[in-house]
Design an enzyme around this catalytic site. Structure first.
Site, mmCIF file in Angstrom:
data_model
loop_
_atom_site.group_PDB
_atom_site.id
_atom_site.type_symbol
_atom_site.label_atom_id
_atom_site.label_comp_id
_atom_site.label_asym_id
_atom_site.label_seq_id
_atom_site.Cartn_x
_atom_site.Cartn_y
_atom_site.Cartn_z
ATOM 1 N N SER A 13 5.737 46.351 -8.801
ATOM 2 C CA SER A 13 5.801 46.143 -7.354
ATOM 3 C C SER A 13 5.499 44.690 -7.015
ATOM 4 O O SER A 13 4.891 43.974 -7.814
ATOM 5 C CB SER A 13 4.739 47.062 -6.723
ATOM 6 O OG SER A 13 4.646 46.917 -5.348
ATOM 7 N N ARG A 35 0.127 51.278 -13.005
ATOM 8 C CA ARG A 35 -0.616 52.546 -13.039
ATOM 9 C C ARG A 35 0.301 53.763 -12.936
ATOM 10 O O ARG A 35 0.277 54.644 -13.778
ATOM 11 C CB ARG A 35 -1.628 52.524 -11.895
ATOM 12 C CG ARG A 35 -2.656 53.615 -11.888
ATOM 13 C CD ARG A 35 -3.680 53.306 -10.825
ATOM 14 N NE ARG A 35 -3.048 52.969 -9.561
ATOM 15 C CZ ARG A 35 -2.940 53.809 -8.518
ATOM 16 N NH1 ARG A 35 -3.447 55.006 -8.579
ATOM 17 N NH2 ARG A 35 -2.332 53.420 -7.412
ATOM 18 N N ASN A 87 -1.925 40.379 -13.339
ATOM 19 C CA ASN A 87 -1.594 40.415 -11.909
ATOM 20 C C ASN A 87 -2.047 41.672 -11.182
ATOM 21 O O ASN A 87 -2.200 41.654 -9.959
ATOM 22 C CB ASN A 87 -0.066 40.249 -11.781
ATOM 23 C CG ASN A 87 0.427 40.556 -10.394
ATOM 24 O OD1 ASN A 87 0.268 39.756 -9.471
ATOM 25 N ND2 ASN A 87 1.004 41.740 -10.217
ATOM 26 N N TYR A 156 -13.493 42.246 -2.507
ATOM 27 C CA TYR A 156 -12.216 41.679 -2.979
ATOM 28 C C TYR A 156 -12.369 40.165 -3.141
ATOM 29 O O TYR A 156 -11.986 39.596 -4.173
ATOM 30 C CB TYR A 156 -11.115 42.030 -1.967
ATOM 31 C CG TYR A 156 -9.740 41.528 -2.305
ATOM 32 C CD1 TYR A 156 -8.965 42.150 -3.280
ATOM 33 C CD2 TYR A 156 -9.179 40.441 -1.626
ATOM 34 C CE1 TYR A 156 -7.676 41.702 -3.572
ATOM 35 C CE2 TYR A 156 -7.900 39.989 -1.904
ATOM 36 C CZ TYR A 156 -7.152 40.619 -2.877
ATOM 37 O OH TYR A 156 -5.878 40.178 -3.162
ATOM 38 N N VAL A 189 1.212 37.839 1.317
ATOM 39 C CA VAL A 189 2.525 37.943 0.679
ATOM 40 C C VAL A 189 3.144 39.267 1.128
ATOM 41 O O VAL A 189 2.431 40.286 1.246
ATOM 42 C CB VAL A 189 2.399 37.911 -0.862
ATOM 43 C CG1 VAL A 189 3.778 37.943 -1.524
ATOM 44 C CG2 VAL A 189 1.603 36.691 -1.314
ATOM 45 N N THR A 191 4.292 42.279 0.473
ATOM 46 C CA THR A 191 4.330 43.333 -0.555
ATOM 47 C C THR A 191 3.701 44.590 0.055
ATOM 48 O O THR A 191 3.120 44.528 1.143
ATOM 49 C CB THR A 191 3.490 42.938 -1.796
ATOM 50 O OG1 THR A 191 2.101 43.023 -1.451
ATOM 51 C CG2 THR A 191 3.807 41.539 -2.300
HETATM 52 N N1 LIG Z 1 0.081 40.732 -1.113
HETATM 53 C C1 LIG Z 1 -0.794 39.773 -0.825
HETATM 54 O O1 LIG Z 1 -0.879 39.314 0.339
HETATM 55 C C2 LIG Z 1 -1.660 39.167 -1.880
HETATM 56 C C3 LIG Z 1 -2.314 37.976 -1.595
HETATM 57 C C4 LIG Z 1 -3.146 37.421 -2.563
HETATM 58 C C5 LIG Z 1 -3.277 38.017 -3.788
HETATM 59 N N2 LIG Z 1 -2.625 39.183 -4.051
HETATM 60 C C6 LIG Z 1 -2.808 39.761 -5.369
HETATM 61 O O2 LIG Z 1 -1.552 39.887 -5.977
HETATM 62 C C7 LIG Z 1 -1.598 40.906 -6.971
HETATM 63 C C8 LIG Z 1 -0.392 41.804 -6.814
HETATM 64 O O3 LIG Z 1 -0.445 42.405 -5.551
HETATM 65 P P1 LIG Z 1 0.848 42.740 -4.682
HETATM 66 O O4 LIG Z 1 0.651 42.106 -3.374
HETATM 67 O O5 LIG Z 1 2.074 42.458 -5.458
HETATM 68 O O6 LIG Z 1 0.596 44.295 -4.450
HETATM 69 P P2 LIG Z 1 1.424 45.601 -4.819
HETATM 70 O O7 LIG Z 1 2.852 45.415 -4.452
HETATM 71 O O8 LIG Z 1 0.659 46.693 -4.226
HETATM 72 O O9 LIG Z 1 1.330 45.650 -6.416
HETATM 73 C C9 LIG Z 1 0.130 45.921 -7.075
HETATM 74 C C10 LIG Z 1 0.462 46.217 -8.509
HETATM 75 O O10 LIG Z 1 -0.757 46.412 -9.238
HETATM 76 C C11 LIG Z 1 -0.707 47.684 -9.880
HETATM 77 N N3 LIG Z 1 -2.025 48.268 -10.015
HETATM 78 C C12 LIG Z 1 -2.946 48.514 -9.057
HETATM 79 N N4 LIG Z 1 -4.009 49.113 -9.595
HETATM 80 C C13 LIG Z 1 -3.767 49.255 -10.913
HETATM 81 C C14 LIG Z 1 -4.490 49.808 -11.989
HETATM 82 N N5 LIG Z 1 -5.698 50.347 -11.832
HETATM 83 N N6 LIG Z 1 -3.917 49.793 -13.205
HETATM 84 C C15 LIG Z 1 -2.698 49.271 -13.389
HETATM 85 N N7 LIG Z 1 -1.960 48.735 -12.418
HETATM 86 C C16 LIG Z 1 -2.501 48.723 -11.181
HETATM 87 C C17 LIG Z 1 0.191 48.511 -8.978
HETATM 88 O O11 LIG Z 1 0.658 49.678 -9.652
HETATM 89 P P3 LIG Z 1 0.533 51.106 -8.881
HETATM 90 O O12 LIG Z 1 1.272 50.915 -7.586
HETATM 91 O O13 LIG Z 1 1.119 52.065 -9.806
HETATM 92 O O14 LIG Z 1 -0.959 51.267 -8.646
HETATM 93 C C18 LIG Z 1 1.269 47.509 -8.657
HETATM 94 O O15 LIG Z 1 2.162 47.383 -9.722
HETATM 95 C C19 LIG Z 1 -2.946 41.590 -6.797
HETATM 96 O O16 LIG Z 1 -3.847 41.110 -7.763
HETATM 97 C C20 LIG Z 1 -3.384 41.146 -5.417
HETATM 98 O O17 LIG Z 1 -4.772 41.171 -5.279
HETATM 99 C C21 LIG Z 1 -1.811 39.763 -3.130
#
Ligand SMILES: NC(=O)c1ccc[n+]([C@@H]2O[C@H](COP(=O)([O-])OP(=O)(O)OC[C@H]3O[C@@H](n4cnc5c(N)ncnc54)[C@H](OP(=O)(O)O)[C@@H]3O)[C@@H](O)[C@H]2O)c1
Length: 240
Positions: A13, A35, A87, A156, A189, A191
């Site tokens: 994702s 996951r 990530n 967080y 971002v 997402t």
């Molecule tokens: N979106 C933002 O605004 C933003 C900003 C700064 C940093 N980030 C960081 O960017 C990273 C990716 O986030 P995203 O925005 O791309 O969110 P996302 O679309 O919700 O993706 C999160 C990913 O992490 C996986 N994940 C979560 N818990 C897990 C676990 N226990 N074991 C294995 N996989 C797990 C999810 O798989 P499942 O769906 O199967 O759980 C999914 O593939 C994260 O570290 C987040 O903190 C995001």
């Protein structure tokens, strides 16, 4: 054995999926971990359709055994590791008085502990690749909350600050051997993680996952002499 290979966690994702696309385009064989198996299989199907060499390994990165399984599966299939993308991440907001221990532990485990364990389990392969070409890359997804504490997202924020600190430490420990670590520190971002805020901030006003992935493409291309310990991605008007 692949010429170049990478592990991407949270690859089903958002940011992880976009980074996996770029790594596939750049010729890396991929081990994708996330996951939920169905969601991961859907993402793997999307990437396979582009012709990338990949395997999907469902794993909960808060479990040490799952992390070992991902790294073992990668070693068995590809025999080398040139890029590691830590990530996977979760954020659960709560005012301090309402922080639940279970959610505190989950964020520590997924956002921080898993990164430490992925380095430990992968270090032999990373060192082997670094000895070959001196340009191994580890990307750790932090957050802009890893640069400035955020009310309500305190746990967080603390985990993401720790990711920046860990990344700095890894550069001091491993940088001279050709293993470079970068912490990505983005603001909002577009997402699924930011769905909760899209009533206030429009998706089109957020950073795109592809923007972050292009930064990783850049990191792949900089010379072995250049370490970029962190990259911040802010939005117009974001207070820092
Ligand atoms: N979106 C933002 O605004 C933003 C900003 C700064 C940093 N980030 C960081 O960017 C990273 C990716 O986030 P995203 O925005 O791309 O969110 P996302 O679309 O919700 O993706 C999160 C990913 O992490 C996986 N994940 C979560 N818990 C897990 C676990 N226990 N074991 C294995 N996989 C797990 C999810 O798989 P499942 O769906 O199967 O759980 C999914 O593939 C994260 O570290 C987040 O903190 C995001």
């Amino acid at each position: 054995m692949a010429d170049r290979a990478a592990i991407v966690t949270g690859a089903s994702s958002g940011i992880g999926l976009a980074i996996a696309h770029v790594l596939g385009q750049e010729g890396y064989a991929l081990t994708l971990a996330a996951r939920r198996p169905e969601k991961l299989e859907a993402a793997a199907g999307e990437l396979s359709a582009k012709g990338y060499d990949l395997q999907a390994v469902p794993a909960n990165v808060s479990e040490e055994a799952d992390i070992k399984r991902v790294v073992d599966a990668h070693r068995d299939r590809y025999g080398r590791l040139d890029v590691l993308v830590n990530n996977a991440g979760v954020g659960v907001g709560a005012p301090v008085a309402e922080i639940q221990t279970k959610r505190l532990d989950m964020q520590l485990d997924v956002n921080l502990r898993s990164i430490v364990l992925f380095y430990r389990e992968s270090i032999a392969m990373l060192k082997h690749a670094a000895a070959e070409h001196s340009n191994v890359l580890v990307v750790n997804t932090s957050s802009i909350s890893g640069k400035r504490g955020e009310a309500w997202l305190s746990v967080y924020s603390a985990t993401k600050h720790a990711v920046v600190g860990w990344t700095e430490a890894m550069n001091k420990e491993l940088g001279a051997e050709g293993i470079k670590s970068t912490a990505l520190c983005p603001a909002f971002v577009d997402t699924p993680m930011t769905d909760f805020v899209k009533g206030h901030v429009k998706a089109e006003e957020m950073i795109r996952p592809e923007d972050i992935a292009e930064a990783v493409r850049y990191l792949l291309k900089v010379s072995p002499a250049c370490v970029i310990p962190e990259m911040m991605f802010v939005r117009p008007g974001d207070a820092l």
